[in-house]
Design an enzyme around this catalytic site. Structure first.
Site, PDB file in Angstrom:
ATOM      1  N   ASP A 332       0.869  -1.224   0.066  1.00  0.00           N
ATOM      2  CA  ASP A 332      -0.141   0.085   0.131  1.00  0.00           C
ATOM      3  C   ASP A 332       1.138   1.153  -0.114  1.00  0.00           C
ATOM      4  OD1 ASP A 332      -2.286  -1.004   0.132  1.00  0.00           O
ATOM      5  OD2 ASP A 332      -2.627  -1.330   2.126  1.00  0.00           O
ATOM      6  N   ASP A 591      -5.291  -3.375   4.916  1.00  0.00           N
ATOM      7  CA  ASP A 591      -5.526  -2.692   6.265  1.00  0.00           C
ATOM      8  C   ASP A 591      -7.165  -2.904   6.191  1.00  0.00           C
ATOM      9  OD1 ASP A 591      -6.306  -0.868   4.376  1.00  0.00           O
ATOM     10  OD2 ASP A 591      -5.274   0.821   5.474  1.00  0.00           O
ATOM     11  N   ASP A 595      -9.504  -5.928   1.799  1.00  0.00           N
ATOM     12  CA  ASP A 595      -8.242  -6.562   1.570  1.00  0.00           C
ATOM     13  C   ASP A 595      -8.448  -8.024   1.802  1.00  0.00           C
ATOM     14  OD1 ASP A 595      -7.603  -4.178   0.775  1.00  0.00           O
ATOM     15  OD2 ASP A 595      -6.555  -3.392   2.452  1.00  0.00           O
TER      16      ASP A 595
END
Length: 948
Positions: A332, A591, A595
């Protein structure tokens, strides 16, 4: 009025709390919408128990015996039975000494395993306590975050996006929730839950936010009852398969050796029954790597604890070996590569209505933000106000729409001081533009501003408002008005660029995965030095408008890309899937609740710091510290752990071959019967030493590593065969020649089997234990310093072995001390025959990979003349490249190695200072470019005064 039931009846579920009206639930549970007090919560906790599943109590004694119940232990136990049953023949008594010795070895091994695993289990329990689910609960009239285990029936809890529902509960007033119950019911699609409905413990909130009253906890929940009916299973994974393969190889090698001995000793050599049994016992006892399961399990447990100290908690132990082999990391951007500390430059805010200014836009955005439980965006917006209370000053909140991945915005419905109803909303600019139905010039201008922000790495936040004439929270209201665009700057972490460079050196390709615009991803990639070869998420579906990408297969595009922008969670799953199809070991960070599928699919799912409960549940590793550097440090540590395990497995295979082949040849060629008891002594001393390998100092592999059984078996067979031949050569020199007498001036022991026993014992003991120094090193064994514990254990074990060889006089083991002269000669012989082991190791590695000779001269190993393994040289090259990038002249004397001008210490200090200044300049220049270009200025016309 409803009949009140006792706590005992509620505990026995005689009350249908799932179906009665919510008002009656409050009556039966004797609670209110003000929540419980702490004292009342403690009382109910004693009645209903902790909100967790029952843990089966372990019988410690049975657990201890369990360490003696595995294929390797079975072989040793068979040897013990042979010693007292089959050895009871030939006119001799049962071999009680060997039986006792074998049992002592088994008990020692099991004791060490039991203690270490118990310690590791306690450490793991302490670590997992950090991952215990938390929940927002109303106690003593205040909302606070508590461990879910303290919940009791009657507690009021708050459930929001990404939460795992901590207990069975009934929903109170609010908007409907989207709940994923697939873990409980197998339903693939989320179900909608309305106020009054029941939600089950273990399900996941996919959308919405609401309060609920707890009606059942722990084993009384729907999930608790289901879990009570089935036993949990542990996924042994690849590690257990490798362990089984190596164990089977060793057992088969021993079996083959025993078969050859039986076929030659009895039909051909006509050896006595008891002598044959003793020789078979030698192969059984000495060849089995009895400590292997213990050493490998303890190494992983200790390594897991070390990872936790670095901020990476492993939920699945075998994730360590997968982390060591990871070659692609999909990371990310926000919070991992960047700080996730957003700031807004008020002077750059774009205001659209003529009757508003930037302060009004900020206030509208702040009203559409949470005052408590804020995320990074809410905190940055509310933080721009003089006082956070201004966000709710003069208004009454009617309804708040929390952020969700579908709408990608937040909204508030409120009443102002004059009694009029309004809504304000903030969120992803495209969603806000669509909400306001922008057209024509206004839409074009909005996109120009968004693109301008994105080119400089700034995210955009759209803000809108509307009036609500109907004065109801359900009404659509008047048309939305587009208020403005806020630029959000999320600065890169100070260590991200350096960490990415380290990752590339370690053979890990970092790919940026971001939901932001492509231009933002490219700019961030440029600043971090990770490349600008990035693509929009549409390219993952083959819908890219870029003609240059049309002919490229999607899996090849994913493999070669530096990152992807505009990514949704479902795209992450596709990226992982395609990379795995290309035979990559893939790590994925995440997070959010959405996901979870990608985290489960990835070889190593990594939940970043502050991840939702759902993401943590789906991951293999949970980070407790933010940033990419934690992951790269975990990769290095995992490779070190893996290296220790691989070192031991090569050692174990080598020793099996060495014992089986060496003693078989000595027994068959010279008809020399080595005492089984002396092999036991070797095994006990070896195990004591080898246990310390779990804390050994090792140099991690510079590239992703994995289990390669062909390398383990090939290296083990070659090294084991060589050591067996050195033993055969030694025995021939001692038994048939006067080589040692002439060379070292010692008396001859030809024909003296008791002293030959002592001499052979010492030679086997020394070279067997010294082998660990060869298998533990990637380069020359004498230049890679071993761990202190391993070194001390080796010295103590060999001191004991030498004293036994010199002084022992044990009739039952047929051994008499050979004296210090012979001991000295044996040590010299062992040292000389030890040296070729490293060369053999290099030859095998070269034959398998073609790269072994790099280990002799490469800067990544300890055997190099470069100071700090060439670190200074690499930093100098990096600094020079950065100076060139910024148009600065190369330094004339900055890296001059002339020792007459500068001392070495001063030179290193200058180099570090130069690198630090250039990194600061790199970040500063990017920020300057962002501001200057947004102001519409030409940076080339501005005088530059960069000085270093």
């Amino acid at each position: 009025m409803a009949t009140e039931f006792s706590w005992d009846e509620i505990k026995k579920e005689n009350v249908d709390l799932e179906r009665i009206p919510v008002e009656e639930v409050f009556e039966q549970l004797k609670c209110s919408k003000e929540g419980l007090s702490s004292d009342e919560g403690a009382k109910r906790l004693e009645i209903f128990g902790a909100n967790k599943l029952e843990e089966k109590s372990e019988n410690k004694f049975l657990k201890f015996l369990g360490f003696m119940w595995n294929p390797l232990s079975w072989v040793m136990e068979s040897a013990a039975i042979m010693a007292i049953v089959l050895a009871n023949g030939g006119g001799k008594a049962p071999d009680w000494q060997d039986f006792i010795g074998i049992m002592v070895l088994l008990i020692i091994n099991s004791t060490i395993s039991f203690i270490e695993e118990n310690n590791a289990g306690n450490a793991a329990a302490a670590l997992m306590a950090n991952l215990a689910p938390k929940t927002k609960v109303l106690r003593d009239g205040k909302w606070g975050e508590q461990e879910a285990s303290i919940l009791v029936p009657g507690d009021l809890i708050s459930i929001k996006l990404g939460d795992i529902v901590p207990a069975d509960a009934r929903l109170l007033e609010g908007d409907p929730l989207k709940i994923d119950q697939s873990a409980l019911t197998g339903e693939s699609l989320p179900t909608t839950k309305h106020p009054g409905d029941e939600v089950f413990s273990g399900s996941t909130c996919k959308q919405g936010e609401i309060e609920a009253v707890v009606i059942a906890t722990g084993v009384h929940t729907f999930f608790g009852k289901a879990a009570h009916l089935v036993d949990s299973t542990n996924n042994v994974g690849h590690f257990q398969k490798v362990l089984t393969s190596i164990g089977n190889f060793c057992i088969c090698s021993i079996g083959l050796g025993m078969l050859i001995e039986i076929l030659i000793m009895y039909p051909i050599q006509h050896r006595t029954y008891r002598d044959g049994i003793d020789n078979l016992l030698v192969l059984l006892i000495g060849g089995i790597p009895i400590a292997m399961p213990t050493v490998l399990s303890v190494t992983m447990a200790i390594g897991s604890h070390r990872l936790s100290q670095q901020g990476a908690i492993t939920k699945r132990m075998t994730a360590i070996e997968e982390m060591a082999g990871m070659d692609v990391l999909c990371s990310d951007k926000t919070g991992t590569l960047t700080l996730n500390k957003l700031s807004v430059d008020k002077s750059l805010i774009e205001v659209f209505p003529k009757n508003m200014d930037s302060d009004s836009v900020v206030l509208m955005a702040a009203r559409a933000s949470r005052i408590e439980n804020q995320d990074a965006i809410d905190a940055s917006i509310v933080g721009m106000l003089g006082d956070p209370k201004e966000a709710r000053a003069g208004i009454t909140e009617v309804h708040f729409l929390p952020f969700n991945p579908v709408d990608k915005r937040t909204a508030i419905t409120y009443i102002d001081e004059s009694g009029d109803w309004h809504r304000s909303s903030k969120g992803a600019p495209e969603q806000i533009i669509e909400l306001c139905n922008l057209q024509g010039e206004t839409k074009r201008k909005a996109h120009e501003v968004i693109d301008g922000f994105a080119e400089r790495g700034l995210r955009s936040l759209g803000v809108a408002q509307q009036t609500v004439p109907e004065k109801t929270k359900e009404s659509d209201g008047s048309p939305w008005e587009f208020v403005g665009l806020l630029p959000l700057f999320d600065p890169p972490r100070h260590d991200s660029a350096e960490t990415i460079r380290r990752a590339l050196e370690l053979g890990v390709n970092v790919k940026m995965i971001t939901g932001d615009q492509l231009a933002i991803g490219i700019e961030t990639g440029r600043r971090l030095g990770m490349g600008t070869n990035m693509y929009p998420s549409t390219s993952l579906l083959g819908n890219s408008k870029d003609e240059s990408l049309v002919g490229i297969p999607i899996d090849e595009l994913i493999e070669k890309a530096d990152g992807f922008a505009g990514v949704f969670p479902e795209h992450k799953y596709e990226i992982v899937k395609k990379l795995q199809e290309r035979k990559h070991i893939c790590g994925m960070t995440g997070d959010g609740v959405n996901d979870a599928p990608a985290l489960k699919k990835a070889d190593i799912g990594i939940a970043v710091a502050d991840a939702t409960d759902a993401a943590r549940s789906a991951s293999d590793i949970v980070l407790t510290e933010p940033g990419l550097s934690v992951i790269i440090s975990a990769v290095l540590t995992s490779r070190a752990i893996f290296q220790r395990m691989k070192n031991y497995t090569i050692y174990a295979v080598s020793i099996t071959i060495r014992i089986v082949l060496g003693f078989m040849l000595v027994a068959l060629i010279w008809r020399f019967d080595f005492a089984p008891f002396m092999v036991l002594i070797i095994a006990i001393l070896n195990d004591g030493t080898i246990m310390t390998i779990s804390k050994d100092r090792v140099k991690p592999s510079p590239v992703p590593d994995s289990w390669k059984l062909n390398e383990i078996f090939a290296t083990g067979v070659v090294l084991g065969t060589y050591m067996a031949l050195t033993t055969v050569l030694f025995f021939w020199l001692a038994h048939d020649t006067d080589f040692f007498s002439k060379t070292f001036g010692v008396r001859s022991i030809q024909g003296n089997e008791e002293e030959l026993m002592a001499a052979l014992y010492l030679q086997v003991s020394i070279i067997s234990q010294a082998l660990i120094f060869v298998t533990r090193s990637r380069s020359w064994s004498f230049v890679e310093r071993p761990g202190f514990l391993l070194l001390i254990a080796f010295v103590i074990a060999q001191l004991v072995a030498t004293l036994i060889a010199v002084y022992a006089n044990w009739g039952f083991a047929r051994i008499v001390g050979c004296g210090w002269g012979w001991a000295g000669g044996i040590w010299v012989y062992s040292i000389i025959t030890y040296i070729p082991l490293d060369i053999l190791k290099f030859i095998i590695r070269y034959a398998l990979t073609g790269k072994a000779w790099d280990n002799m001269i490469n800067q990544k190993t300890a055997f190099t003349t470069k100071k700090d393994y060439g670190k200074g040289e690499r930093e100098a090259q990096w600094a020079l490249a950065q100076r060139t990038l910024h148009g600065l002249p190369p330094p004339e004397a900055m890296f001059n190695d002339n020792k007459n001008e500068l001392s070495e210490i001063a030179e290193q200090a200058k180099r570090r200072a130069e690198v630090a200044r250039l990194r600061e300049l790199h970040t500063l220049k990017g920020h300057v470019e962002s501001v200057v270009k947004l102001k519409g200025l030409d940076i080339d016309t501005i005088q530059q005064h960069y000085t270093v």
